[in-house]
Design a protein around this motif. Structure first.
Motif, PDB file in Angstrom:
ATOM      1  N   LYS A 153      23.095  -1.163   1.087  1.00 52.98           N
ATOM      2  CA  LYS A 153      22.405  -0.108   1.302  1.00 52.98           C
ATOM      3  C   LYS A 153      21.070  -0.416   2.231  1.00 52.98           C
ATOM      4  CE  LYS A 153      24.876   2.388  -1.784  1.00 52.98           C
ATOM      5  NZ  LYS A 153      25.731   3.426  -1.067  1.00 52.98           N
ATOM      6  N   LYS A 154      20.774   0.408   3.060  1.00 49.60           N
ATOM      7  CA  LYS A 154      19.640   0.389   4.191  1.00 49.60           C
ATOM      8  C   LYS A 154      18.404   1.371   3.722  1.00 49.60           C
ATOM      9  CE  LYS A 154      20.622  -0.022   8.361  1.00 49.60           C
ATOM     10  NZ  LYS A 154      21.113   0.583   9.836  1.00 49.60           N
ATOM     11  N   ILE A 155      17.326   0.799   3.543  1.00 53.02           N
ATOM     12  CA  ILE A 155      16.049   1.595   3.252  1.00 53.02           C
ATOM     13  C   ILE A 155      15.015   1.470   4.498  1.00 53.02           C
ATOM     14  CG2 ILE A 155      14.276   1.892   1.692  1.00 53.02           C
ATOM     15  CD1 ILE A 155      17.028   0.536  -0.045  1.00 53.02           C
ATOM     16  N   ALA A 156      14.469   2.510   4.731  1.00 57.08           N
ATOM     17  CA  ALA A 156      13.376   2.394   5.844  1.00 57.08           C
ATOM     18  C   ALA A 156      12.045   2.628   5.041  1.00 57.08           C
ATOM     19  CB  ALA A 156      13.583   3.296   6.871  1.00 57.08           C
ATOM     20  N   VAL A 157      11.220   1.810   5.236  1.00 62.30           N
ATOM     21  CA  VAL A 157       9.729   2.173   4.720  1.00 62.30           C
ATOM     22  C   VAL A 157       8.939   2.220   5.768  1.00 62.30           C
ATOM     23  CG1 VAL A 157       7.822   0.925   3.506  1.00 62.30           C
ATOM     24  CG2 VAL A 157      10.216   0.509   2.539  1.00 62.30           C
ATOM     25  N   ILE A 158       7.877   3.181   5.857  1.00 59.37           N
ATOM     26  CA  ILE A 158       6.969   3.529   6.885  1.00 59.37           C
ATOM     27  C   ILE A 158       5.887   3.423   6.471  1.00 59.37           C
ATOM     28  CG2 ILE A 158       6.602   5.552   8.455  1.00 59.37           C
ATOM     29  CD1 ILE A 158       9.532   4.740   8.363  1.00 59.37           C
ATOM     30  N   GLY A 159       5.280   2.271   6.824  1.00 61.72           N
ATOM     31  CA  GLY A 159       3.793   1.775   6.537  1.00 61.72           C
ATOM     32  C   GLY A 159       3.837   0.594   6.031  1.00 61.72           C
ATOM     33  N   SER A 160       3.103  -0.151   6.180  1.00 63.23           N
ATOM     34  CA  SER A 160       2.914  -1.627   5.615  1.00 63.23           C
ATOM     35  C   SER A 160       1.693  -2.171   5.072  1.00 63.23           C
ATOM     36  CB  SER A 160       3.169  -2.666   6.779  1.00 63.23           C
ATOM     37  OG  SER A 160       2.151  -2.855   7.654  1.00 63.23           O
ATOM     38  N   GLY A 161       1.175  -0.987   4.288  1.00 59.03           N
ATOM     39  CA  GLY A 161       0.257  -1.385   3.407  1.00 59.03           C
ATOM     40  C   GLY A 161       0.614  -1.746   2.080  1.00 59.03           C
ATOM     41  N   PRO A 162      -0.242  -2.043   1.169  1.00 62.68           N
ATOM     42  CA  PRO A 162       0.318  -2.664  -0.209  1.00 62.68           C
ATOM     43  C   PRO A 162       1.359  -1.790  -0.848  1.00 62.68           C
ATOM     44  CG  PRO A 162      -2.145  -1.868  -0.171  1.00 62.68           C
ATOM     45  CD  PRO A 162      -1.722  -1.838   1.108  1.00 62.68           C
ATOM     46  N   ALA A 163       1.366  -0.409  -0.916  1.00 59.65           N
ATOM     47  CA  ALA A 163       2.551   0.412  -1.294  1.00 59.65           C
ATOM     48  C   ALA A 163       3.636   0.081  -0.594  1.00 59.65           C
ATOM     49  CB  ALA A 163       2.149   1.731  -1.290  1.00 59.65           C
ATOM     50  N   GLY A 164       3.500   0.044   0.664  1.00 58.80           N
ATOM     51  CA  GLY A 164       4.916  -0.155   1.470  1.00 58.80           C
ATOM     52  C   GLY A 164       5.545  -1.569   1.545  1.00 58.80           C
ATOM     53  N   LEU A 165       4.704  -2.341   1.260  1.00 60.06           N
ATOM     54  CA  LEU A 165       4.953  -3.909   1.226  1.00 60.06           C
ATOM     55  C   LEU A 165       5.717  -4.087  -0.478  1.00 60.06           C
ATOM     56  CD1 LEU A 165       2.181  -6.106   2.558  1.00 60.06           C
ATOM     57  CD2 LEU A 165       4.448  -5.655   3.948  1.00 60.06           C
ATOM     58  N   ALA A 166       4.899  -3.426  -1.189  1.00 57.27           N
ATOM     59  CA  ALA A 166       5.617  -3.806  -2.825  1.00 57.27           C
ATOM     60  C   ALA A 166       7.045  -3.079  -2.686  1.00 57.27           C
ATOM     61  CB  ALA A 166       4.516  -3.033  -3.677  1.00 57.27           C
ATOM     62  N   GLU A 184       0.842  -0.161  13.892  1.00 61.60           N
ATOM     63  CA  GLU A 184      -0.214  -1.040  14.468  1.00 61.60           C
ATOM     64  C   GLU A 184       0.674  -2.233  14.942  1.00 61.60           C
ATOM     65  OE1 GLU A 184      -3.205  -0.750  15.257  1.00 61.60           O
ATOM     66  OE2 GLU A 184      -3.820   1.138  13.954  1.00 61.60           O
ATOM     67  N   ASP A 185      -0.318  -3.329  15.598  1.00 62.97           N
ATOM     68  CA  ASP A 185       0.480  -4.467  16.319  1.00 62.97           C
ATOM     69  C   ASP A 185       0.582  -5.659  15.336  1.00 62.97           C
ATOM     70  OD1 ASP A 185      -2.250  -4.879  16.043  1.00 62.97           O
ATOM     71  OD2 ASP A 185      -2.378  -5.944  17.751  1.00 62.97           O
ATOM     72  N   ARG A 186       0.316  -5.327  14.271  1.00 60.57           N
ATOM     73  CA  ARG A 186       0.288  -6.548  12.970  1.00 60.57           C
ATOM     74  C   ARG A 186       0.474  -5.676  11.805  1.00 60.57           C
ATOM     75  NH1 ARG A 186      -4.169  -8.675  16.172  1.00 60.57           N
ATOM     76  NH2 ARG A 186      -3.698 -10.611  16.879  1.00 60.57           N
ATOM     77  N   VAL A 187       1.300  -6.353  11.019  1.00 63.52           N
ATOM     78  CA  VAL A 187       1.694  -5.988   9.648  1.00 63.52           C
ATOM     79  C   VAL A 187       0.527  -5.955   8.563  1.00 63.52           C
ATOM     80  CG1 VAL A 187       3.226  -6.452   7.653  1.00 63.52           C
ATOM     81  CG2 VAL A 187       3.982  -6.593   9.833  1.00 63.52           C
ATOM     82  N   GLY A 188       0.422  -5.153   7.581  1.00 62.69           N
ATOM     83  CA  GLY A 188      -0.633  -5.104   6.567  1.00 62.69           C
ATOM     84  C   GLY A 188      -1.431  -3.902   6.457  1.00 62.69           C
ATOM     85  N   GLY A 189      -1.257  -2.851   7.274  1.00 58.73           N
ATOM     86  CA  GLY A 189      -2.030  -1.647   7.000  1.00 58.73           C
ATOM     87  C   GLY A 189      -3.557  -1.924   7.128  1.00 58.73           C
ATOM     88  N   LEU A 190      -4.071  -1.228   6.088  1.00 63.31           N
ATOM     89  CA  LEU A 190      -5.558  -1.431   5.678  1.00 63.31           C
ATOM     90  C   LEU A 190      -5.865  -2.744   5.206  1.00 63.31           C
ATOM     91  CD1 LEU A 190      -6.619   2.036   4.192  1.00 63.31           C
ATOM     92  CD2 LEU A 190      -7.163   0.842   6.539  1.00 63.31           C
ATOM     93  N   LEU A 191      -4.922  -3.533   4.796  1.00 65.47           N
ATOM     94  CA  LEU A 191      -5.187  -5.012   4.379  1.00 65.47           C
ATOM     95  C   LEU A 191      -5.543  -5.651   5.521  1.00 65.47           C
ATOM     96  CD1 LEU A 191      -2.044  -5.560   2.047  1.00 65.47           C
ATOM     97  CD2 LEU A 191      -4.642  -5.411   1.267  1.00 65.47           C
ATOM     98  N   MET A 192      -4.882  -5.460   6.469  1.00 62.81           N
ATOM     99  CA  MET A 192      -4.993  -6.069   7.903  1.00 62.81           C
ATOM    100  C   MET A 192      -6.585  -5.537   8.662  1.00 62.81           C
ATOM    101  SD  MET A 192      -4.271  -8.448  10.211  1.00 62.81           S
ATOM    102  CE  MET A 192      -2.724  -8.876   9.480  1.00 62.81           C
ATOM    103  N   TYR A 193      -6.504  -4.380   8.915  1.00 58.67           N
ATOM    104  CA  TYR A 193      -7.601  -3.946   9.815  1.00 58.67           C
ATOM    105  C   TYR A 193      -8.477  -3.030   8.997  1.00 58.67           C
ATOM    106  CZ  TYR A 193      -5.050  -5.277  13.876  1.00 58.67           C
ATOM    107  OH  TYR A 193      -4.286  -5.986  14.868  1.00 58.67           O
ATOM    108  N   GLY A 194      -8.542  -2.819   7.903  1.00 58.65           N
ATOM    109  CA  GLY A 194      -9.523  -2.114   6.939  1.00 58.65           C
ATOM    110  C   GLY A 194     -10.343  -2.877   6.244  1.00 58.65           C
ATOM    111  N   ILE A 195      -9.960  -3.963   5.669  1.00 57.14           N
ATOM    112  CA  ILE A 195     -10.511  -4.971   5.033  1.00 57.14           C
ATOM    113  C   ILE A 195     -11.169  -6.163   5.881  1.00 57.14           C
ATOM    114  CG2 ILE A 195     -10.591  -6.433   3.100  1.00 57.14           C
ATOM    115  CD1 ILE A 195      -8.470  -4.813   1.817  1.00 57.14           C
ATOM    116  N   PRO A 196     -12.347  -6.481   6.062  1.00 53.37           N
ATOM    117  CA  PRO A 196     -12.653  -7.494   6.777  1.00 53.37           C
ATOM    118  C   PRO A 196     -12.577  -8.965   6.370  1.00 53.37           C
ATOM    119  CG  PRO A 196     -14.734  -6.090   6.143  1.00 53.37           C
ATOM    120  CD  PRO A 196     -13.415  -5.936   5.195  1.00 53.37           C
TER     121      PRO A 196
END
Length: 497
Positions: A153-166, A184-196
């Motif tokens: 089975k194949k699943i697409a997850v759109i968005g790589s913030g904590p919800a998408g990653l979980a 974005e150019d890096r994985v992580g969503g707001l973990l990557m670019y929203g949290i310093p």
């Protein structure tokens, strides 16, 4: 229970932070952890209560009390005390996919509900969690563990913030093939670019993503699903789709002069700094700089505080943070008893740094903006503000913040950062997939469920529940994964708690 009298014998002790004037010279995490022996004693303070409120994650007076992930807190605190770090990691991972993130940026709802905090200081659960996961990486317990069989089975997850990653982590462990799309150019969503970086260094995210890739999760960056890649193509290629794009519409301040040059959303300010740091250590100058500028931040939450700390590291001439609401009490009141979330004033790292650098707390309470003042070139030069007071609206019976007549004043400003929160899912994504929205412009589902009105399309995280905490995002990711798995297989053995 490791030490029945531990909470009486051992005082709470946590990691030491670098002095404000030292840490503002860099963008790295700035706490020095306890030695292993001392950390184990902190585990011994846990009383293993008959009713462990720390792991309840229940709503009281509209706020969460205890961990929404239902972490097995007393169990792994006890294991920390006994020095059984591998089993502590195993217990922690049963409920939490990303303790390397939560142990850094979660506000520790577990500690606020800790029974020890009723008449003393809470168990240092968050730092015990940090010690468990860092020890696991050091000793190799956190290494990749790919599934032994695939379901096809194949699943697409759109968005790589904590919800998408979980979501991706859970479904991959089940044996499904998961691809995560990130615009974005890096994985992580707001973990990557929203949290310093000061709160979460980005190599910590990369470290976990590397493990997930070894386990079989595929990541596609720089692709905006709904524009670059059509939703119809995604729906055709995958058995199920999970939307986890976050609540990405920043709340604006619509007052005269809003079009002045020098006004930015906090998320754009923080993102530009992090991206420039990662790309060039700020050498490329491709970031919104506060150096030498009079900075005004609108918003008193965590994001506003992050803007304070980042502006100071840039070398701002001054920093003021505006809050609409009154200052909270320094200690719990009788109207806010344990185990409710403590509604008390919190002075965070950025505010501590502002006090040290500028000699005063940057926050101005019960204040809002009336107008942005522009110079002859259209650039921001000042902000007109007004004081507020609480009054009951006789028509509705609600308490509102209203202006105090004659309280207007003008503050000089070179740059304004709007940190007023986020509203709803982004329209181009919801339109592309045709999903229904609720009255708050979040994606609509049945209560307690994650399936949208579109066949095979599910939703989780902030675009489902609204702007919230990382622990809620992870919980939603785990729950949607279970629902997706059941829809694919007719049964599920994925656990949520």
């Amino acid at each position: 229970m490791g030490k029945p009298t531990g909470f009486m014998e051992y005082k709470r002790e946590i990691s030491k932070a670098e002095k404000p004037k030292v840490r503002i010279k860099h963008f790295n995490e700035f706490h020095v952890s306890l030695p292993e022996e001392k950390q184990q004693l902190q585990g011994g303070r846990c009383m293993e209560c008959g009713v462990p409120f720390c792991q309840a994650g229940t709503m009281i007076m509209g706020m969460a009390s205890g961990c929404p992930l239902h972490n097995l807190v007393p169990e792994w605190n006890d294991l920390v005390y006994r020095g059984n770090w591998e089993e502590a990691f195993n217990r922690l991972k049963k409920t939490n996919n990303f303790p390397e993130f939560t142990s850094r940026v979660c506000p520790a709802l577990c500690e606020a509900a800790c029974t020890c905090s009723l008449n003393g200081e809470a168990v240092a659960t968050k730092e015990n969690e940090y010690a468990i996961i860092e020890n696991a990486y050091e000793k190799g317990y956190a290494k990749a563990n790919p599934p032994k069989a695939r379901t096809g089975k194949k699943i697409a997850v759109i968005g790589s913030g904590p919800a998408g990653l979980a979501t991706a982590d859970q479904l991959n462990k089940r044996g499904h093939s998961v691809t995560v799309y990130e615009r974005e150019d890096r994985v992580g969503g707001l973990l990557m670019y929203g949290i310093p970086n000061m709160k979460l260094e980005k190599h910590i995210i990369d470290r976990k993503i590397d493990v997930m890739q070894e386990e079989g999760v595929k990541f596609v960056t720089g692709v905006e699903v709904g524009t670059d890649l059509k939703a119809s193509k995604i729906l055709k290629e995958y058995d199920r789709v999970v939307l986890a794009c976050g609540s990405a519409n920043p709340r604006d301040i619509n007052v005269p002069g809003r079009d002045a040059k020098g006004i930015y959303f906090a998320v754009d300010f923080l993102k530009s700094t992090t991206k420039s740091l990662l790309n060039s250590n700020l050498a490329d100058n491709k970031y919104i700089s506060a150096k030498g500028k009079k900075v005004i931040i609108i918003g008193g939450g965590d994001t506003g505080n992050d803007c304070v700390g980042t502006s100071i590291r840039h070398g701002a001439a001054s920093v003021i943070q505006l809050e609409m609401m009154p200052k909270l009490p320094d200690k719990r009141t009788d109207l806010n008893p344990w185990p409710e979330w403590p509604r008390v004033c919190k002075t965070d790292y950025g505010q501590e740094e502002a006090i040290e650098v500028f000699g005063k707390d940057p926050r101005m309470y019960q204040t809002t903006v009336k107008e942005f003042v522009k110079d002859k070139n259209g650039a921001l030069s000042a902000v007109k503000i007004v004081k507020l007071e609480s009054k009951i609206d006789e028509a509705t019976g609600r308490m509102n913040m209203v202006e105090i007549a004659g309280s207007e004043m003008t503050l000089e400003a070179d740059i304004v950062l709007i940190a007023a929160g986020f509203l709803g899912a982004q329209k181009y994504v919801t339109d592309a997939f045709g999903v229904e929205l609720d009255e708050r412009t979040n994606v609509k589902t049945e209560q307690g469920r994650y399936k949208t009105n579109i066949e095979n399309v599910f939703v989780a995280g902030d675009m489902h529940r609204g702007q919230s905490l990382i622990v809620w995002a992870i919980r939603e990711g785990r729950e949607v994964a279970k629902e997706v798995d059941f829809s694919l297989m007719g049964y599920t053995n994925l656990s949520v708690q």
